[in-house]
Write a protein that holds these residues in place. Structure first.
Motif, PDB file in Angstrom:
ATOM      1  N   MET A   1       0.824  -1.191   0.000  1.00 48.40           N
ATOM      2  CA  MET A   1       0.000   0.000   0.000  1.00 48.40           C
ATOM      3  C   MET A   1       0.873   1.261   0.000  1.00 48.40           C
ATOM      4  O   MET A   1       0.481   2.276  -0.571  1.00 48.40           O
ATOM      5  CB  MET A   1      -0.932   0.013   1.216  1.00 48.40           C
ATOM      6  N   LEU A   2       2.039   1.168   0.659  1.00 47.79           N
ATOM      7  CA  LEU A   2       2.947   2.312   0.671  1.00 47.79           C
ATOM      8  C   LEU A   2       3.443   2.633  -0.734  1.00 47.79           C
ATOM      9  O   LEU A   2       3.580   3.803  -1.098  1.00 47.79           O
ATOM     10  CB  LEU A   2       4.145   2.040   1.583  1.00 47.79           C
ATOM     11  N   LEU A   3       3.718   1.595  -1.517  1.00 49.65           N
ATOM     12  CA  LEU A   3       4.185   1.823  -2.877  1.00 49.65           C
ATOM     13  C   LEU A   3       3.102   2.488  -3.717  1.00 49.65           C
ATOM     14  O   LEU A   3       3.374   3.406  -4.491  1.00 49.65           O
ATOM     15  CB  LEU A   3       4.621   0.504  -3.511  1.00 49.65           C
ATOM     16  N   VAL A   4       1.877   2.034  -3.585  1.00 45.65           N
ATOM     17  CA  VAL A   4       0.771   2.607  -4.345  1.00 45.65           C
ATOM     18  C   VAL A   4       0.558   4.071  -3.939  1.00 45.65           C
ATOM     19  O   VAL A   4       0.390   4.951  -4.789  1.00 45.65           O
ATOM     20  CB  VAL A   4      -0.516   1.780  -4.143  1.00 45.65           C
ATOM     21  N   ALA A   5       0.585   4.340  -2.639  1.00 44.85           N
ATOM     22  CA  ALA A   5       0.426   5.718  -2.164  1.00 44.85           C
ATOM     23  C   ALA A   5       1.555   6.600  -2.677  1.00 44.85           C
ATOM     24  O   ALA A   5       1.331   7.762  -3.058  1.00 44.85           O
ATOM     25  CB  ALA A   5       0.388   5.739  -0.645  1.00 44.85           C
ATOM     26  N   SER A   6       2.747   6.067  -2.725  1.00 46.14           N
ATOM     27  CA  SER A   6       3.884   6.840  -3.211  1.00 46.14           C
ATOM     28  C   SER A   6       3.756   7.130  -4.702  1.00 46.14           C
ATOM     29  O   SER A   6       4.094   8.230  -5.160  1.00 46.14           O
ATOM     30  CB  SER A   6       5.177   6.097  -2.929  1.00 46.14           C
ATOM     31  N   ILE A   7       3.271   6.163  -5.463  1.00 49.19           N
ATOM     32  CA  ILE A   7       3.065   6.385  -6.898  1.00 49.19           C
ATOM     33  C   ILE A   7       2.095   7.539  -7.110  1.00 49.19           C
ATOM     34  O   ILE A   7       2.341   8.456  -7.894  1.00 49.19           O
ATOM     35  CB  ILE A   7       2.555   5.101  -7.591  1.00 49.19           C
ATOM     36  N   PHE A   8       0.969   7.507  -6.398  1.00 46.94           N
ATOM     37  CA  PHE A   8      -0.029   8.557  -6.584  1.00 46.94           C
ATOM     38  C   PHE A   8       0.460   9.913  -6.080  1.00 46.94           C
ATOM     39  O   PHE A   8       0.215  10.929  -6.710  1.00 46.94           O
ATOM     40  CB  PHE A   8      -1.337   8.186  -5.902  1.00 46.94           C
ATOM     41  N   THR A   9       1.160   9.918  -4.963  1.00 46.69           N
ATOM     42  CA  THR A   9       1.640  11.174  -4.398  1.00 46.69           C
ATOM     43  C   THR A   9       2.669  11.824  -5.313  1.00 46.69           C
ATOM     44  O   THR A   9       2.568  13.013  -5.641  1.00 46.69           O
ATOM     45  CB  THR A   9       2.256  10.931  -3.007  1.00 46.69           C
ATOM     46  N   ALA A  10       3.661  11.064  -5.732  1.00 45.24           N
ATOM     47  CA  ALA A  10       4.719  11.625  -6.571  1.00 45.24           C
ATOM     48  C   ALA A  10       4.189  11.997  -7.953  1.00 45.24           C
ATOM     49  O   ALA A  10       4.594  13.017  -8.524  1.00 45.24           O
ATOM     50  CB  ALA A  10       5.877  10.643  -6.686  1.00 45.24           C
ATOM     51  N   SER A  11       3.267  11.203  -8.502  1.00 42.25           N
ATOM     52  CA  SER A  11       2.675  11.548  -9.796  1.00 42.25           C
ATOM     53  C   SER A  11       1.860  12.829  -9.692  1.00 42.25           C
ATOM     54  O   SER A  11       1.839  13.636 -10.622  1.00 42.25           O
ATOM     55  CB  SER A  11       1.788  10.414 -10.304  1.00 42.25           C
ATOM     56  N   ASP A  12       1.193  13.015  -8.567  1.00 44.44           N
ATOM     57  CA  ASP A  12       0.424  14.239  -8.366  1.00 44.44           C
ATOM     58  C   ASP A  12       1.346  15.449  -8.263  1.00 44.44           C
ATOM     59  O   ASP A  12       1.026  16.525  -8.754  1.00 44.44           O
ATOM     60  CB  ASP A  12      -0.451  14.116  -7.120  1.00 44.44           C
ATOM     61  N   TYR A  13       2.509  15.280  -7.633  1.00 45.38           N
ATOM     62  CA  TYR A  13       3.489  16.366  -7.586  1.00 45.38           C
ATOM     63  C   TYR A  13       3.919  16.750  -9.000  1.00 45.38           C
ATOM     64  O   TYR A  13       4.081  17.924  -9.312  1.00 45.38           O
ATOM     65  CB  TYR A  13       4.723  15.983  -6.774  1.00 45.38           C
ATOM     66  N   LEU A  14       4.126  15.761  -9.847  1.00 48.41           N
ATOM     67  CA  LEU A  14       4.514  16.023 -11.226  1.00 48.41           C
ATOM     68  C   LEU A  14       3.409  16.779 -11.944  1.00 48.41           C
ATOM     69  O   LEU A  14       3.672  17.757 -12.655  1.00 48.41           O
ATOM     70  CB  LEU A  14       4.821  14.712 -11.952  1.00 48.41           C
ATOM     71  N   LEU A  15       2.181  16.341 -11.766  1.00 44.92           N
ATOM     72  CA  LEU A  15       1.042  17.007 -12.386  1.00 44.92           C
ATOM     73  C   LEU A  15       0.970  18.466 -11.960  1.00 44.92           C
ATOM     74  O   LEU A  15       0.830  19.360 -12.790  1.00 44.92           O
ATOM     75  CB  LEU A  15      -0.257  16.280 -12.007  1.00 44.92           C
ATOM     76  N   GLN A  16       1.097  18.717 -10.678  1.00 44.43           N
ATOM     77  CA  GLN A  16       1.037  20.088 -10.171  1.00 44.43           C
ATOM     78  C   GLN A  16       2.205  20.928 -10.675  1.00 44.43           C
ATOM     79  O   GLN A  16       2.036  22.096 -11.029  1.00 44.43           O
ATOM     80  CB  GLN A  16       1.011  20.088  -8.649  1.00 44.43           C
ATOM     81  N   GLY A  17       3.393  20.315 -10.715  1.00 47.06           N
ATOM     82  CA  GLY A  17       4.574  21.048 -11.162  1.00 47.06           C
ATOM     83  C   GLY A  17       4.485  21.466 -12.611  1.00 47.06           C
ATOM     84  O   GLY A  17       4.785  22.616 -12.967  1.00 47.06           O
ATOM     85  N   VAL A  18       4.057  20.552 -13.478  1.00 43.49           N
ATOM     86  CA  VAL A  18       3.945  20.867 -14.901  1.00 43.49           C
ATOM     87  C   VAL A  18       2.859  21.912 -15.125  1.00 43.49           C
ATOM     88  O   VAL A  18       3.043  22.869 -15.875  1.00 43.49           O
ATOM     89  CB  VAL A  18       3.670  19.587 -15.727  1.00 43.49           C
ATOM     90  N   ALA A  19       1.718  21.753 -14.453  1.00 45.14           N
ATOM     91  CA  ALA A  19       0.629  22.720 -14.612  1.00 45.14           C
ATOM     92  C   ALA A  19       1.031  24.099 -14.090  1.00 45.14           C
ATOM     93  O   ALA A  19       0.715  25.119 -14.702  1.00 45.14           O
ATOM     94  CB  ALA A  19      -0.621  22.221 -13.897  1.00 45.14           C
ATOM     95  N   GLU A  20       1.760  24.135 -12.982  1.00 51.17           N
ATOM     96  CA  GLU A  20       2.197  25.410 -12.413  1.00 51.17           C
ATOM     97  C   GLU A  20       3.201  26.102 -13.321  1.00 51.17           C
ATOM     98  O   GLU A  20       3.122  27.316 -13.533  1.00 51.17           O
ATOM     99  CB  GLU A  20       2.811  25.157 -11.041  1.00 51.17           C
ATOM    100  N   GLU A  21       4.134  25.328 -13.876  1.00 47.11           N
ATOM    101  CA  GLU A  21       5.108  25.917 -14.800  1.00 47.11           C
ATOM    102  C   GLU A  21       4.419  26.440 -16.053  1.00 47.11           C
ATOM    103  O   GLU A  21       4.793  27.469 -16.597  1.00 47.11           O
ATOM    104  CB  GLU A  21       6.165  24.884 -15.194  1.00 47.11           C
ATOM    105  N   LYS A  22       3.409  25.723 -16.492  1.00 47.35           N
ATOM    106  CA  LYS A  22       2.686  26.145 -17.686  1.00 47.35           C
ATOM    107  C   LYS A  22       1.902  27.421 -17.410  1.00 47.35           C
ATOM    108  O   LYS A  22       1.836  28.304 -18.258  1.00 47.35           O
ATOM    109  CB  LYS A  22       1.749  25.020 -18.137  1.00 47.35           C
ATOM    110  N   ASP A  23       1.300  27.524 -16.226  1.00 46.45           N
ATOM    111  CA  ASP A  23       0.554  28.730 -15.853  1.00 46.45           C
ATOM    112  C   ASP A  23       1.457  29.945 -15.757  1.00 46.45           C
ATOM    113  O   ASP A  23       1.100  31.037 -16.196  1.00 46.45           O
ATOM    114  CB  ASP A  23      -0.148  28.537 -14.503  1.00 46.45           C
ATOM    115  N   SER A  24       2.643  29.784 -15.189  1.00 47.45           N
ATOM    116  CA  SER A  24       3.532  30.930 -14.987  1.00 47.45           C
ATOM    117  C   SER A  24       4.448  31.181 -16.185  1.00 47.45           C
ATOM    118  O   SER A  24       5.305  32.063 -16.122  1.00 47.45           O
ATOM    119  CB  SER A  24       4.372  30.715 -13.731  1.00 47.45           C
TER     120      SER A  24
END
Length: 171
Positions: A1-24
């Motif tokens: 379960m830790l691996l699955v949570a880590s996949i979703f957490t880190a992927s969400d960070y990537l999503l936020q980072g790319v969207a934030e860079e695109k916005d700015s």
């Protein structure tokens, strides 16, 4: 379960980072120095390493804070007797993270705002969470036909296999 949570957490960070860079509009400046593929690959590798570090910190903290209490209670992790489970779990984590990170990065590049990107990427999270919704049956009978089929489908395979591997011998 830790691996699955880590996949979703880190992927969400990537999503936020790319969207934030695109916005700015920072991405326009960065892409003048590197190709879009190199930029996304660097983000995936960096956040993949962060996800692995996060798991190591969780496991070390759990062991240190428990003071070995799980050993006194006779509880053991199911992969300690089978080292191939640990190796395969690591392989599924890395490949699953790379796939979901690329999908989340592509979804965030499609959206014009961070909210649109999260909406378009949520379909991938829902598909990956299907095995988690079925986890009680998956833990009781990990080699049932439904769970074998979920292991063959690329979007549910990492999650399904991370749950199946410690539960039984997977053919």
């Amino acid at each position: 379960m830790l691996l699955v949570a880590s996949i979703f957490t880190a992927s969400d960070y990537l999503l936020q980072g790319v969207a934030e860079e695109k916005d700015s509009l920072v991405v326009e400046i960065v892409v003048s120095s590197v190709s879009p593929f190199e930029l996304l690959a660097g983000k995936v590798l960096g956040l993949g390493a962060l996800g692995l570090l996060q798991i190591v910190i969780w496991l070390v903290s759990a062991y240190a804070l428990s003071g070995g209490a799980y050993e006194m209670l006779g509880v053991s992790f199911s992969f300690t007797g089978r080292p191939e489970v640990m190796v395969l779990s690591l392989v599924y984590f890395i490949l699953g993270f790379a796939m979901y990170a690329a999908l989340m990065g592509a979804a965030s590049a499609l959206g014009t705002t961070q909210q649109e990107s999260q909406k378009s990427a949520s379909i991938f999270s829902l598909i990956a969470a299907v095995p988690l919704f079925l986890s009680s049956g998956l833990m009781q009978n990990p080699n049932a036909t439904l769970y074998r089929v979920l292991s063959w489908f690329p979007l549910t395979a990492p999650t399904t296999m991370l749950i199946r591997l410690p539960m039984s011998e997977v053919p």
